[in-house]
Design a protein around this motif. Structure first.
Motif, PDB file in Angstrom:
ATOM      1  N   PHE A 166       1.855 -14.774   7.659  1.00 39.56           N
ATOM      2  CA  PHE A 166       2.949 -13.807   7.738  1.00 39.56           C
ATOM      3  C   PHE A 166       2.514 -12.436   7.229  1.00 39.56           C
ATOM      4  N   TYR A 167       1.691 -12.393   6.172  1.00 38.97           N
ATOM      5  CA  TYR A 167       1.204 -11.097   5.694  1.00 38.97           C
ATOM      6  C   TYR A 167       0.323 -10.426   6.747  1.00 38.97           C
ATOM      7  N   ARG A 168      -0.531 -11.202   7.379  1.00 36.92           N
ATOM      8  CA  ARG A 168      -1.369 -10.653   8.444  1.00 36.92           C
ATOM      9  C   ARG A 168      -0.513 -10.166   9.616  1.00 36.92           C
ATOM     10  N   PHE A 169       0.502 -10.940   9.950  1.00 36.30           N
ATOM     11  CA  PHE A 169       1.375 -10.562  11.058  1.00 36.30           C
ATOM     12  C   PHE A 169       2.104  -9.254  10.744  1.00 36.30           C
ATOM     13  N   HIS A 170       2.602  -9.139   9.508  1.00 36.55           N
ATOM     14  CA  HIS A 170       3.269  -7.896   9.100  1.00 36.55           C
ATOM     15  C   HIS A 170       2.327  -6.707   9.279  1.00 36.55           C
ATOM     16  N   ASN A 171       1.118  -6.814   8.766  1.00 34.49           N
ATOM     17  CA  ASN A 171       0.195  -5.680   8.838  1.00 34.49           C
ATOM     18  C   ASN A 171      -0.205  -5.347  10.276  1.00 34.49           C
ATOM     19  N   LEU A 172      -0.270  -6.362  11.134  1.00 28.88           N
ATOM     20  CA  LEU A 172      -0.564  -6.112  12.546  1.00 28.88           C
ATOM     21  C   LEU A 172       0.562  -5.316  13.195  1.00 28.88           C
ATOM     22  N   ILE A 173       1.810  -5.749  12.981  1.00 29.51           N
ATOM     23  CA  ILE A 173       2.960  -5.043  13.549  1.00 29.51           C
ATOM     24  C   ILE A 173       3.043  -3.629  12.983  1.00 29.51           C
ATOM     25  N   ALA A 174       2.852  -3.488  11.664  1.00 30.40           N
ATOM     26  CA  ALA A 174       2.934  -2.166  11.026  1.00 30.40           C
ATOM     27  C   ALA A 174       1.886  -1.213  11.585  1.00 30.40           C
ATOM     28  N   THR A 175       0.674  -1.707  11.799  1.00 31.48           N
ATOM     29  CA  THR A 175      -0.388  -0.870  12.354  1.00 31.48           C
ATOM     30  C   THR A 175      -0.019  -0.366  13.743  1.00 31.48           C
ATOM     31  N   ASN A 176       0.520  -1.244  14.571  1.00 34.04           N
ATOM     32  CA  ASN A 176       0.912  -0.856  15.921  1.00 34.04           C
ATOM     33  C   ASN A 176       2.103   0.102  15.909  1.00 34.04           C
ATOM     34  N   LEU A 177       3.082  -0.152  15.033  1.00 38.48           N
ATOM     35  CA  LEU A 177       4.232   0.745  14.939  1.00 38.48           C
ATOM     36  C   LEU A 177       3.802   2.137  14.483  1.00 38.48           C
ATOM     37  N   GLY A 178       2.908   2.170  13.489  1.00 31.46           N
ATOM     38  CA  GLY A 178       2.427   3.454  12.997  1.00 31.46           C
ATOM     39  C   GLY A 178       1.678   4.239  14.055  1.00 31.46           C
ATOM     40  N   GLU A 191       0.849  -1.183   0.000  1.00 29.01           N
ATOM     41  CA  GLU A 191       0.000   0.000   0.000  1.00 29.01           C
ATOM     42  C   GLU A 191       0.894   1.246   0.000  1.00 29.01           C
ATOM     43  N   ASN A 192       0.312   2.396  -0.292  1.00 31.06           N
ATOM     44  CA  ASN A 192       1.075   3.641  -0.304  1.00 31.06           C
ATOM     45  C   ASN A 192       1.032   4.354   1.045  1.00 31.06           C
ATOM     46  N   TYR A 193       0.585   3.663   2.058  1.00 35.03           N
ATOM     47  CA  TYR A 193       0.468   4.290   3.373  1.00 35.03           C
ATOM     48  C   TYR A 193       0.621   3.240   4.473  1.00 35.03           C
ATOM     49  N   GLY A 194       1.045   3.680   5.619  1.00 38.92           N
ATOM     50  CA  GLY A 194       1.010   2.863   6.827  1.00 38.92           C
ATOM     51  C   GLY A 194       1.948   1.679   6.875  1.00 38.92           C
ATOM     52  N   GLY A 195       2.842   1.529   5.892  1.00 40.35           N
ATOM     53  CA  GLY A 195       3.758   0.388   5.891  1.00 40.35           C
ATOM     54  C   GLY A 195       3.079  -0.950   5.691  1.00 40.35           C
ATOM     55  N   LEU A 196       1.920  -0.932   5.027  1.00 45.83           N
ATOM     56  CA  LEU A 196       1.084  -2.122   4.920  1.00 45.83           C
ATOM     57  C   LEU A 196       1.237  -2.834   3.580  1.00 45.83           C
ATOM     58  N   PHE A 197       0.852  -4.120   3.578  1.00 45.32           N
ATOM     59  CA  PHE A 197       0.657  -4.851   2.339  1.00 45.32           C
ATOM     60  C   PHE A 197      -0.755  -4.604   1.832  1.00 45.32           C
ATOM     61  N   LYS A 198      -0.917  -4.673   0.522  1.00 48.59           N
ATOM     62  CA  LYS A 198      -2.201  -4.445  -0.140  1.00 48.59           C
ATOM     63  C   LYS A 198      -2.991  -5.760  -0.154  1.00 48.59           C
ATOM     64  N   MET A 199      -3.826  -5.959   0.842  1.00 49.07           N
ATOM     65  CA  MET A 199      -4.531  -7.228   1.015  1.00 49.07           C
ATOM     66  C   MET A 199      -5.895  -7.227   0.331  1.00 49.07           C
ATOM     67  N   ASP A 200      -6.400  -8.442   0.048  1.00 53.22           N
ATOM     68  CA  ASP A 200      -7.737  -8.593  -0.523  1.00 53.22           C
ATOM     69  C   ASP A 200      -8.784  -8.240   0.537  1.00 53.22           C
ATOM     70  N   PRO A 201     -10.046  -8.062   0.152  1.00 52.08           N
ATOM     71  CA  PRO A 201     -11.080  -7.646   1.131  1.00 52.08           C
ATOM     72  C   PRO A 201     -11.246  -8.604   2.301  1.00 52.08           C
ATOM     73  N   LEU A 202     -10.891  -9.894   2.125  1.00 52.19           N
ATOM     74  CA  LEU A 202     -11.032 -10.859   3.206  1.00 52.19           C
ATOM     75  C   LEU A 202      -9.766 -10.982   4.046  1.00 52.19           C
ATOM     76  N   ASN A 203      -8.766 -10.160   3.732  1.00 54.94           N
ATOM     77  CA  ASN A 203      -7.510 -10.142   4.486  1.00 54.94           C
ATOM     78  C   ASN A 203      -6.793 -11.489   4.445  1.00 54.94           C
ATOM     79  N   ILE A 204      -6.748 -12.084   3.253  1.00 50.87           N
ATOM     80  CA  ILE A 204      -6.085 -13.381   3.089  1.00 50.87           C
ATOM     81  C   ILE A 204      -4.681 -13.203   2.530  1.00 50.87           C
TER      82      ILE A 204
END
Length: 490
Positions: A301-313, A259-272
């Protein structure tokens, strides 16, 4: 059907140079220029007129010792030897390659005969009485299905071969057999990189389907990293445990996942999983979709990355998108490496061996040695790390939130069908955790040995023999006989 295209990329400049030099070696030997000298010395002398830059890609760029984050692709991971272990470099070797002609032809027996037919070997090994086991008694009482898929994740993180393709074509359109699969193609039609595998006429699975030939297309040749004229094979991923399966081996690929924000991966709507521009699942490694259970490990691992990134942000609102992303990447890779050395390796090797070979860290852990080459060896990639194929179960279990088994899906029905996670994500994950892996002594399941990458042929379910692929990869890579490795004090 038998055009196996899981590990395919178009030839690079280095591959094409290797093709030319490989043919040069064959011509030098064929026309007797090496009769009075050892072949190795003769070839070295004969090749001196070839400019160094035409033999290999020379190292480019410099490393910054103050760089905060490791680079995608492994370049400069080792500041002293920047190219060691990076993506798109040759595999290492424990022993010199063993080829019949000293160049690239498959090794022969001690009696100078062709090696035994790969399918016949597969049948003999797997039809032994001790290996015929599909019951609950075959289950490992310690390790579950998650352990197998994590093993495959580690395998893909450290190794990916490149097979020969048609020039200018990124898909493997090479077949070694007649269209009816009754026999190999005639010599004047077959691709030089083809090794057709005759299937026994009395084969218990293939013969009644009229299939008597399976294709094997050889790995791309490349050049040794020391620029010597020698036939080698290319590892297209980094050798390091850097989760390139998630983060890829190139910044261009990684950019498309983010994604272009938040240090996130661009996930599908179901977060898979991440999605590409067409909305289809994608990942850092193209093999993520071989099975939904492998795709699920990527997903975690993608979910874990986005969880950590959200908390870091949240606690660092002044950080940029890149700051959050690459700091998160460093943390996730550290977790991954910790799992490998403290949880996974002791289950695979046992505590005693892990301690003996100093694979776990107790107390002070500053043991880095830049002179130890981290390059993935071809013996590990094409031989030893195929061990977990015997552990793969025949079915994927689907389990409800009460722990009850809802269904067993034959593994062959799930190849290349990662979309099943949209409906059964939690149920399959629960099943993986409850389901035992197969014991090491019970051979390959028929779902892997007869129906790998299953398709329909004349209305019947057929697939590739996964054990044949493992046998042929070993021969293709020039691996020495087991007895040659036995005395080595690892």
């Amino acid at each position: 059907m038998f055009i196996f295209a899981i590990e395919v990329f178009g030839p690079s400049k280095s591959n094409m140079k290797a093709d030319v030099l490989l043919e040069y070696q064959r011509l030098v030997k064929r026309y007797g220029q090496c009769r009075r000298k050892t072949y190795k010395n003769c070839l070295h002398e004969a090749a001196q007129h070839i400019p160094l830059e035409d033999r290999c890609e020379l190292p480019k760029g410099a490393c910054n010792p103050h760089e905060k984050y490791s680079r995608v692709g492994g370049f400069c991971n080792n500041l002293k030897y920047p190219n060691i272990g990076k993506a798109n470099t040759p595999y290492g070797r424990i022993l010199e390659a063993r080829y019949a002609d000293g160049i690239s032809e498959f090794r022969r027996t001690a009696n100078d005969e062709e090696m035994p037919n790969a399918r016949s070997l597969s049948n003999t090994i797997n039809e032994a009485s001790d290996f015929k086991c599909e019951t609950v008694k075959c289950g490992d009482q310690t390790n579950n299905f998650v352990g197998i898929m994590f093993s495959q994740m580690v395998a893909h993180d450290t190794s990916s071969r490149k097979v020969v393709t048609m020039r200018g074509n990124n898909s493997n359109g090479i077949s070694c057999c007649e269209s009816s699969y009754s026999s190999p193609l005639p010599p004047n039609e077959i691709n030089p990189s083809c090794i057709p595998i005759p299937l026994p006429r009395n084969d218990s699975f293939y013969s009644n389907k009229g299939i008597f030939c399976q294709s094997y297309v050889r790995m791309q040749p490349t050049l040794k990293d020391d620029c010597k004229i020698k036939y080698e094979h290319e590892n297209i991923v980094s050798s390091y445990l850097d989760l390139n399966t998630i983060y890829s081996n190139s910044y261009d690929k990684l950019k498309g996942l983010r994604e272009n924000y938040g240090g996130l991966f661009k996930m599908d709507p179901l977060n898979i999983l991440p999605v590409d521009t067409t909305g289809q699942f994608t990942a850092g490694d193209f093999r993520f979709g071989q099975t939904p259970v492998l795709g699920q490990i990527h997903s975690l691992f993608y979910r874990f990355h986005n969880l950590i990134a959200t908390n870091l942000g949240a606690v660092n609102p002044h950080w940029s998108n890149d700051d959050i992303f690459f700091e998160t990447r460093r943390i996730v890779i550290a977790y991954y490496q910790h799992i490998i050395y403290y949880d996974w390796l002791p289950l695979v090797l046992g505590d005693r061996l892990c301690h003996s070979y100093k694979l776990t860290c107790r107390g002070k852990c500053d043991k880095y040695d830049p002179d130890i080459k981290a390059t993935t060896t071809i013996e590990y990639a094409m031989n030893a790390f195929r061990f977990f194929h015997v552990n793969i179960p025949s079915n994927i279990h689907v389990v409800n939130d009460s722990g009850a088994l809802l269904e067993k899906i034959p593994l062959s029905n799930t190849y290349l069908t990662v979309d099943i996670l949209k409906e059964k994500y939690n149920a399959i994950l629960r099943g993986m955790m409850k389901q035992k892996q197969r014991m090491n002594r019970v051979g390959y399941t028929g779902e892997v040995r007869n129906l790998f990458i299953k398709t329909k042929y004349r209305g019947k379910d057929v697939g590739v023999d996964g054990m044949i692929l493992d046998i042929m990869r070993s021969r293709d890579s020039g691996t020495a006989p087991y007895i040659a490795y036995y005395p080595i004090p690892f």
